[in-house]
Design an enzyme around this catalytic site. Sequence first.
Site, PDB file in Angstrom:
ATOM      1  N   LYS A   1       7.958  -0.144   6.260  1.00  0.00           N
ATOM      2  CA  LYS A   1       7.362   1.296   5.838  1.00  0.00           C
ATOM      3  C   LYS A   1       8.552   2.273   5.226  1.00  0.00           C
ATOM      4  CE  LYS A   1       4.817   5.005   7.966  1.00  0.00           C
ATOM      5  NZ  LYS A   1       4.341   5.819   9.162  1.00  0.00           N
TER       6      LYS A   1
ATOM      7  N   GLY B   1       0.712  -1.219   0.020  1.00  0.00           N
ATOM      8  CA  GLY B   1      -0.122   0.042   0.023  1.00  0.00           C
ATOM      9  C   GLY B   1       0.856   1.172   0.222  1.00  0.00           C
TER      10      GLY B   1
ATOM     11  N   ASP C   1      -4.978  10.230  14.236  1.00  0.00           N
ATOM     12  CA  ASP C   1      -5.339   9.656  12.889  1.00  0.00           C
ATOM     13  C   ASP C   1      -6.011   8.624  12.731  1.00  0.00           C
ATOM     14  OD1 ASP C   1      -5.199  10.173  10.165  1.00  0.00           O
ATOM     15  OD2 ASP C   1      -3.207   9.622   9.634  1.00  0.00           O
TER      16      ASP C   1
ATOM     17  N   GLY D   1       0.695   5.453   1.390  1.00  0.00           N
ATOM     18  CA  GLY D   1       0.247   6.644   2.210  1.00  0.00           C
ATOM     19  C   GLY D   1       1.011   7.745   1.690  1.00  0.00           C
ATOM     20  N   GLY D   2       0.492   8.917   2.618  1.00  0.00           N
ATOM     21  CA  GLY D   2       1.258  10.168   2.393  1.00  0.00           C
ATOM     22  C   GLY D   2       2.480  10.219   2.632  1.00  0.00           C
ATOM     23  N   PHE D   3       3.154   9.290   3.551  1.00  0.00           N
ATOM     24  CA  PHE D   3       4.543   9.313   4.154  1.00  0.00           C
ATOM     25  C   PHE D   3       5.411   8.317   3.181  1.00  0.00           C
ATOM     26  CE2 PHE D   3       2.874  10.716   8.392  1.00  0.00           C
ATOM     27  CZ  PHE D   3       2.741  11.991   8.016  1.00  0.00           C
ATOM     28  N   GLY D   4       4.849   7.504   2.440  1.00  0.00           N
ATOM     29  CA  GLY D   4       5.495   6.678   1.723  1.00  0.00           C
ATOM     30  C   GLY D   4       4.985   5.168   1.350  1.00  0.00           C
TER      31      GLY D   4
ATOM     32  N   VAL E   1       4.642   0.946   1.487  1.00  0.00           N
ATOM     33  CA  VAL E   1       4.690  -0.295   2.567  1.00  0.00           C
ATOM     34  C   VAL E   1       4.923  -1.626   1.786  1.00  0.00           C
ATOM     35  CG1 VAL E   1       3.717  -1.639   4.339  1.00  0.00           C
ATOM     36  CG2 VAL E   1       3.233   1.055   4.374  1.00  0.00           C
TER      37      VAL E   1
END
Length: 626
Positions: free
Chosen positions: A336, A315, A433, A317-320, A322
Amino acid sequence: MFPFNLIVTLGLILSFMLNLLNLPGVAGIVWLYRYCKNGTSFTPSGIYQQNLNSLLAFLSSNATQGKDFYYTTAGEDPSDTAYGLFLCRGDIVPLKGVCQECVSAAAKAIVQDCPKKKASIIWYDECMLRYSNESFFSQVEEDPSYAKWNPGPPVNESERLTELATTTMRDVATRAANDRSGKRFGTEQVNFTSSQTLYTLVQCTQDLSVADCSKCLREAIGALPYCCYGRRGGRIIFPSCNARYELYPFYRVENLQSPTPKTEKGKDLPELLQDLTSPVTTGEGNLPNSVELPVLDLTTVREATDNFSDSNKLGRGGFGTVYKGVLSEGKEIAVKRLSKKSCQGLVELKNEIILIAKLQHRNLVRLLGCSIEGDEKLLIYEFMPNKSLDFFLFDSSKGGQLDWPRRLSIINGIARGLLYLHEDSRLKVIHRDLKAANILLDHEMNPKISDFGMARIFGVNQTEANTKRVVGTYGYMAPEYAMQGMLSIKSDVFSFGILLLEIISGKRNSRFYFSEDGETLPTFAWNLWSKNQGIELMDPLLGNSFVGDEVLKCIQIGLLCVQDDPSDRPTMSLVVLMLGSETMTLPQPKKHTFSVQRVVVNKESSSNCEEFSSINEMTISDVLPR
């Protein structure tokens, strides 16, 4: 003989009036919106109009001198004084004449568009000009407000784009507000996909203090998701500040200096680990730290993930991204990998490592190790074979795998995990979050709360905080936190309530904001529950697996958690008690009234607002009532 100052003033006015008759070279200036304040008309040819003409002439004159911001007054009698300013977009200043042309065009248009008004504002893409009969200098003003969004087709990953845009802009806003040059301007570009770049821009008027600029931008950025969720671009404009994002370069990148690095540089792994073992400050003293976390070398992680191959991608996300990995001894892991341009810097990385290493609960994801070499920042977690809750919950082909007993078990597990964070752990933690994507499912479909990069540690006796940095995800944030920065354990309770209603219904709260009346999932649920039709909220995929009384009780608990007033919401200890009791009489919830329509658009009040699109902008506009 006339005094010299009077001659200069007359000359400026004459020059300004000539410009009104013939203003060349403004073809590239893009008009956005104008606001004419009602009930403020002045007498034509009177003293105020004379002062206003002088004021506009002064502003136009100073724009020709290469200034990007200027404010001044005209008039001696306070009752007839005109106050005004202009602000040019930070990236156009090096371009000779653009700021001047924009301010001159604004000065011409504002007297034509708002005749005889004592207070008006006009916005162009390149500048803003404002005047009033009352002083507004060094004051934060968010009214009137104005929103525009890109009318192109929505992006495939709407939630991720919205989260990436808001978190990036909050980071840029911090730098802009604290810029020692006083420009109060900042931009940032980050990768959205391998082929798309996200461009962001924030700016305040330069008369604001650091705190006021931060406040204004926080409000603007907080409003963006409510107008522009899923859009390819959007902007919020206040009189004192503005914020915008697009998937194309809408500002002149070549005119800007390289942005200040967003993360710490030059620290090797031993230094970082030393930082990680320093005490954590909570506001009530230091908490002892003892982080014993295995460190994996980068080569090992690369081998485990087949060099971060797409086939192992779990997957993004905004941070990178996985990735799934398998260590040499056969142990499965989740890696991650923070993007090199990630919004999550070393501060958030340390935050997540410290928190997860210290917090141990069956409903929290377990951190196994980390790897930090060069630009690579990696966190290694226990592998969750069933991915995240949203993978099943919002998919019509997979949602059926979550029958009612399984959903109820997931609800209880999440509640117990939050209770541990809020009350039972040695750290008092606000997650900030909580959402379906951050609930991971193990091989038995047990829920585990993940992603603690944005978590906030409270002191033992601390109940709330006013934070300048609002983080989280659109659709799950409590209204007092999203709009005012007021953070407490009740912020997480609100998020839990949204998540609970989503689990029951199988519907995303964010999808409701596209309905014609701006209805939210909580208001939809309330309308059914108040009519004794709560069972109709239930996901049809549940079939005959549900127990009616249990579903209705969970709906009532969800509605209690999303009440507008934080003091009306239950604590997680009470939530766990209500979920587990078969005889307890539950309180009656109050209707949730916070909605996108209140925040973004009032159709009746915006009837005079022009809607338009242009080749240059490719946006549609509307007004945000406050």
